[in-house]
Scaffold this motif. Structure first.
Motif, PDB file in Angstrom:
ATOM      1  N   LEU A  87     -11.690  -3.020   7.791  1.00  0.00           N
ATOM      2  CA  LEU A  87     -11.332  -4.056   6.833  1.00  0.00           C
ATOM      3  C   LEU A  87     -10.363  -5.049   7.465  1.00  0.00           C
ATOM      4  O   LEU A  87      -9.474  -4.675   8.234  1.00  0.00           O
ATOM      5  CB  LEU A  87     -10.704  -3.433   5.577  1.00  0.00           C
ATOM      6  CG  LEU A  87     -11.542  -2.334   4.900  1.00  0.00           C
ATOM      7  CD1 LEU A  87     -10.837  -1.843   3.644  1.00  0.00           C
ATOM      8  CD2 LEU A  87     -12.951  -2.826   4.572  1.00  0.00           C
ATOM      9  N   ILE A  88     -10.559  -6.316   7.125  1.00  0.00           N
ATOM     10  CA  ILE A  88      -9.723  -7.398   7.658  1.00  0.00           C
ATOM     11  C   ILE A  88      -8.930  -7.982   6.495  1.00  0.00           C
ATOM     12  O   ILE A  88      -9.497  -8.327   5.460  1.00  0.00           O
ATOM     13  CB  ILE A  88     -10.588  -8.501   8.306  1.00  0.00           C
ATOM     14  CG1 ILE A  88     -11.560  -7.897   9.326  1.00  0.00           C
ATOM     15  CG2 ILE A  88      -9.705  -9.549   8.978  1.00  0.00           C
ATOM     16  CD1 ILE A  88     -12.561  -8.905   9.865  1.00  0.00           C
ATOM     17  N   GLY A  89      -7.602  -8.115   6.671  1.00  0.00           N
ATOM     18  CA  GLY A  89      -6.789  -8.607   5.566  1.00  0.00           C
ATOM     19  C   GLY A  89      -5.613  -9.441   6.023  1.00  0.00           C
ATOM     20  O   GLY A  89      -5.490  -9.808   7.193  1.00  0.00           O
ATOM     21  N   PHE A  90      -4.748  -9.725   5.069  1.00  0.00           N
ATOM     22  CA  PHE A  90      -3.610 -10.613   5.314  1.00  0.00           C
ATOM     23  C   PHE A  90      -2.369  -9.828   5.708  1.00  0.00           C
ATOM     24  O   PHE A  90      -2.143  -8.702   5.257  1.00  0.00           O
ATOM     25  CB  PHE A  90      -3.301 -11.438   4.060  1.00  0.00           C
ATOM     26  CG  PHE A  90      -4.312 -12.494   3.763  1.00  0.00           C
ATOM     27  CD1 PHE A  90      -4.162 -13.785   4.278  1.00  0.00           C
ATOM     28  CD2 PHE A  90      -5.419 -12.226   2.958  1.00  0.00           C
ATOM     29  CE1 PHE A  90      -5.095 -14.770   4.001  1.00  0.00           C
ATOM     30  CE2 PHE A  90      -6.348 -13.205   2.671  1.00  0.00           C
ATOM     31  CZ  PHE A  90      -6.190 -14.481   3.200  1.00  0.00           C
ATOM     32  N   VAL A  91      -1.531 -10.484   6.496  1.00  0.00           N
ATOM     33  CA  VAL A  91      -0.203  -9.972   6.780  1.00  0.00           C
ATOM     34  C   VAL A  91       0.794 -10.846   6.016  1.00  0.00           C
ATOM     35  O   VAL A  91       0.608 -12.061   5.916  1.00  0.00           O
ATOM     36  CB  VAL A  91       0.098  -9.988   8.299  1.00  0.00           C
ATOM     37  CG1 VAL A  91       0.082 -11.403   8.867  1.00  0.00           C
ATOM     38  CG2 VAL A  91       1.427  -9.312   8.586  1.00  0.00           C
ATOM     39  N   GLN A  92       1.795 -10.235   5.421  1.00  0.00           N
ATOM     40  CA  GLN A  92       2.827 -10.936   4.643  1.00  0.00           C
ATOM     41  C   GLN A  92       2.249 -11.641   3.415  1.00  0.00           C
ATOM     42  O   GLN A  92       2.803 -12.627   2.942  1.00  0.00           O
ATOM     43  CB  GLN A  92       3.578 -11.956   5.515  1.00  0.00           C
ATOM     44  CG  GLN A  92       4.321 -11.305   6.665  1.00  0.00           C
ATOM     45  CD  GLN A  92       5.034 -12.310   7.537  1.00  0.00           C
ATOM     46  OE1 GLN A  92       4.655 -13.482   7.584  1.00  0.00           O
ATOM     47  NE2 GLN A  92       6.067 -11.874   8.225  1.00  0.00           N
ATOM     48  N   TYR A  93       1.146 -11.168   2.898  1.00  0.00           N
ATOM     49  CA  TYR A  93       0.564 -11.709   1.674  1.00  0.00           C
ATOM     50  C   TYR A  93      -0.212 -10.582   1.000  1.00  0.00           C
ATOM     51  O   TYR A  93      -1.425 -10.494   1.089  1.00  0.00           O
ATOM     52  CB  TYR A  93      -0.346 -12.899   1.988  1.00  0.00           C
ATOM     53  CG  TYR A  93      -1.039 -13.491   0.778  1.00  0.00           C
ATOM     54  CD1 TYR A  93      -0.327 -13.800  -0.379  1.00  0.00           C
ATOM     55  CD2 TYR A  93      -2.413 -13.732   0.783  1.00  0.00           C
ATOM     56  CE1 TYR A  93      -0.956 -14.329  -1.491  1.00  0.00           C
ATOM     57  CE2 TYR A  93      -3.052 -14.269  -0.326  1.00  0.00           C
ATOM     58  CZ  TYR A  93      -2.320 -14.560  -1.452  1.00  0.00           C
ATOM     59  OH  TYR A  93      -2.956 -15.090  -2.563  1.00  0.00           O
ATOM     60  N   GLU A  94       0.528  -9.697   0.323  1.00  0.00           N
ATOM     61  CA  GLU A  94      -0.077  -8.494  -0.220  1.00  0.00           C
ATOM     62  C   GLU A  94      -1.111  -8.781  -1.305  1.00  0.00           C
ATOM     63  O   GLU A  94      -2.066  -8.022  -1.466  1.00  0.00           O
ATOM     64  CB  GLU A  94       1.022  -7.566  -0.771  1.00  0.00           C
ATOM     65  CG  GLU A  94       1.801  -6.847   0.312  1.00  0.00           C
ATOM     66  CD  GLU A  94       0.887  -6.108   1.284  1.00  0.00           C
ATOM     67  OE1 GLU A  94      -0.008  -5.357   0.826  1.00  0.00           O
ATOM     68  OE2 GLU A  94       1.034  -6.316   2.499  1.00  0.00           O
ATOM     69  N   LEU A  95      -0.932  -9.878  -2.056  1.00  0.00           N
ATOM     70  CA  LEU A  95      -1.925 -10.207  -3.078  1.00  0.00           C
ATOM     71  C   LEU A  95      -3.304 -10.431  -2.465  1.00  0.00           C
ATOM     72  O   LEU A  95      -4.331 -10.186  -3.088  1.00  0.00           O
ATOM     73  CB  LEU A  95      -1.491 -11.451  -3.857  1.00  0.00           C
ATOM     74  CG  LEU A  95      -0.399 -11.243  -4.915  1.00  0.00           C
ATOM     75  CD1 LEU A  95      -0.025 -12.575  -5.554  1.00  0.00           C
ATOM     76  CD2 LEU A  95      -0.855 -10.256  -5.974  1.00  0.00           C
ATOM     77  N   GLY A  96      -3.301 -10.924  -1.212  1.00  0.00           N
ATOM     78  CA  GLY A  96      -4.563 -11.154  -0.530  1.00  0.00           C
ATOM     79  C   GLY A  96      -5.284  -9.877  -0.164  1.00  0.00           C
ATOM     80  O   GLY A  96      -6.479  -9.902   0.174  1.00  0.00           O
ATOM     81  N   ASN A  97      -4.572  -8.749  -0.218  1.00  0.00           N
ATOM     82  CA  ASN A  97      -5.177  -7.455   0.094  1.00  0.00           C
ATOM     83  C   ASN A  97      -5.504  -6.652  -1.164  1.00  0.00           C
ATOM     84  O   ASN A  97      -5.755  -5.456  -1.096  1.00  0.00           O
ATOM     85  CB  ASN A  97      -4.240  -6.652   1.001  1.00  0.00           C
ATOM     86  CG  ASN A  97      -4.037  -7.334   2.341  1.00  0.00           C
ATOM     87  OD1 ASN A  97      -4.939  -8.009   2.841  1.00  0.00           O
ATOM     88  ND2 ASN A  97      -2.861  -7.191   2.920  1.00  0.00           N
ATOM     89  N   GLN A  98      -5.453  -7.343  -2.322  1.00  0.00           N
ATOM     90  CA  GLN A  98      -5.899  -6.752  -3.582  1.00  0.00           C
ATOM     91  C   GLN A  98      -7.253  -7.378  -3.910  1.00  0.00           C
ATOM     92  O   GLN A  98      -7.326  -8.491  -4.408  1.00  0.00           O
ATOM     93  CB  GLN A  98      -4.878  -7.043  -4.693  1.00  0.00           C
ATOM     94  CG  GLN A  98      -3.476  -6.531  -4.418  1.00  0.00           C
ATOM     95  CD  GLN A  98      -3.387  -5.024  -4.521  1.00  0.00           C
ATOM     96  OE1 GLN A  98      -4.066  -4.403  -5.339  1.00  0.00           O
ATOM     97  NE2 GLN A  98      -2.550  -4.426  -3.694  1.00  0.00           N
ATOM     98  N   TRP A  99      -8.313  -6.682  -3.608  1.00  0.00           N
ATOM     99  CA  TRP A  99      -9.652  -7.245  -3.746  1.00  0.00           C
ATOM    100  C   TRP A  99     -10.170  -7.061  -5.181  1.00  0.00           C
ATOM    101  O   TRP A  99      -9.954  -6.002  -5.796  1.00  0.00           O
ATOM    102  CB  TRP A  99     -10.607  -6.590  -2.747  1.00  0.00           C
ATOM    103  CG  TRP A  99     -10.256  -6.921  -1.309  1.00  0.00           C
ATOM    104  CD1 TRP A  99      -9.163  -7.611  -0.870  1.00  0.00           C
ATOM    105  CD2 TRP A  99     -10.999  -6.565  -0.153  1.00  0.00           C
ATOM    106  NE1 TRP A  99      -9.177  -7.716   0.496  1.00  0.00           N
ATOM    107  CE2 TRP A  99     -10.292  -7.077   0.980  1.00  0.00           C
ATOM    108  CE3 TRP A  99     -12.176  -5.853   0.065  1.00  0.00           C
ATOM    109  CZ2 TRP A  99     -10.742  -6.905   2.275  1.00  0.00           C
ATOM    110  CZ3 TRP A  99     -12.638  -5.682   1.358  1.00  0.00           C
ATOM    111  CH2 TRP A  99     -11.925  -6.208   2.455  1.00  0.00           C
TER     112      TRP A  99
END
Length: 293
Positions: free
Chosen positions: A190-202
């Motif tokens: 899985l590819i996600g954001f660093v320092q943006y936790e909302l971006g890792n809530q799919w």
């Protein structure tokens, strides 16, 4: 006989001035003329708006209702006149626009040429910032922000909204297979954001709720970096439609888990400080951008 704007202006002037004589001075008319106009208005409405004595005037219940509506109508007319006046002028000067790299590349840059043809006197300064920028510190006039807003000191204008897609490249799916439920994501890269936790809530429905928290194997601060990683077959990503629509159409990225997607849409807002000197440039840019979105 129909009521016109002059009727509304005279009535509001009488109420605000307190007396017919004071209203006549404000309107540049005779006291008798204002009195006759007020009587004609009451005849048109077939009701009494003001009870008048030698000492004072008081609004009736119908008068109060009519006053509120009259003020609203006159304010709308003034706003309309101001909009037309602004459109008849040629806006000019510097306009600094800040947006995250993906939005700037996919939603602003493709339309710059047309905007410049329409407003050649505006000097555009385009800045890409993947973190929330301080408008004053960065001398920014407009910032485009994706998601929920927290700055109450800023004026915000909703521009659009964008759904989120779970995506992977055909090459990745050929090698690793396609997940058929959110639970199967655990065995994928899985590819996600660093320092943006909302971006890792799919936005995926599963047994734990309507959002699926991911632990990225690869993280980046920029959505554009995540997009490129996904296109290169490095894993599964969750990104906005505005930056991946062309990739989906071209087959570079494939939507996944669509039956589980909640349909959540990220809000796209323009934020700026109120500034009358900038209003003309800001207004024409936001109207143009909103049409394109």
């Amino acid at each position: 006989m129909d009521i016109n704007s002059d009727d509304l202006k005279i009535f509001v002037a009488v109420v605000d001035s307190g007396t017919l004589s004071a209203a006549s001075v404000h309107l540049g008319q005779t006291t008798s003329g204002v009195s006759r106009a007020l009587s004609r208005l009451e005849e048109k409405l077939q009701t009494t708006l003001l009870t008048r004595t030698t000492r004072r005037m008081e609004l009736t219940e119908e008068g109060q209702l009519f006053l509120d509506k009259a003020r609203s109508i006159l304010a709308s007319m003034e706003e309309m006149e101001e909009c037309i006046r602004i459109r008849s002028q040629q806006p000019s000067g510097r306009l600094a626009v800040d947006a995250a790299s993906p939005f700037m590349l996919h939603c602003v840059v493709p339309h710059v040429a047309e905007f410049r043809r329409l407003y050649p006197e505006i000097r555009l300064e385009l800045r890409s910032n993947d973190q929330i920028a301080d408008l004053i510190e960065h001398r920014t006039d407009i910032a485009i922000r994706i998601g929920a807003l927290s700055d109450s000191t800023l004026h915000a204008r909703p521009l659009s909204s964008s759904p989120l897609h779970i995506l992977a490249s055909p090459a990745y799916l050929e090698q690793q297979g396609r997940p058929h439920s959110p639970g199967e994501l655990a065995r994928h890269t899985l590819i996600g954001f660093v320092q943006y936790e909302l971006g890792n809530q799919w936005p995926l429905r599963h047994t734990g709720g309507d959002t699926y928290a991911v632990q990225p194997a690869i993280s980046a601060s920029s959505g554009e970096t995540l997009r490129q990683l996904a296109i290169e077959g490095q894993g599964i990503v969750c990104l906005a439609d505005f930056m991946t629509r062309a990739d989906i159409a071209a087959g570079r990225l494939v939507p996944l888990l669509q039956d589980f997607n909640t349909g959540y849409r990220q809000q796209i807002n323009a934020v700026y400080y109120r500034n009358t000197q900038l209003a003309q440039r800001i207004s024409c840019f936001l109207e143009f951008l909103q049409q394109k979105l």
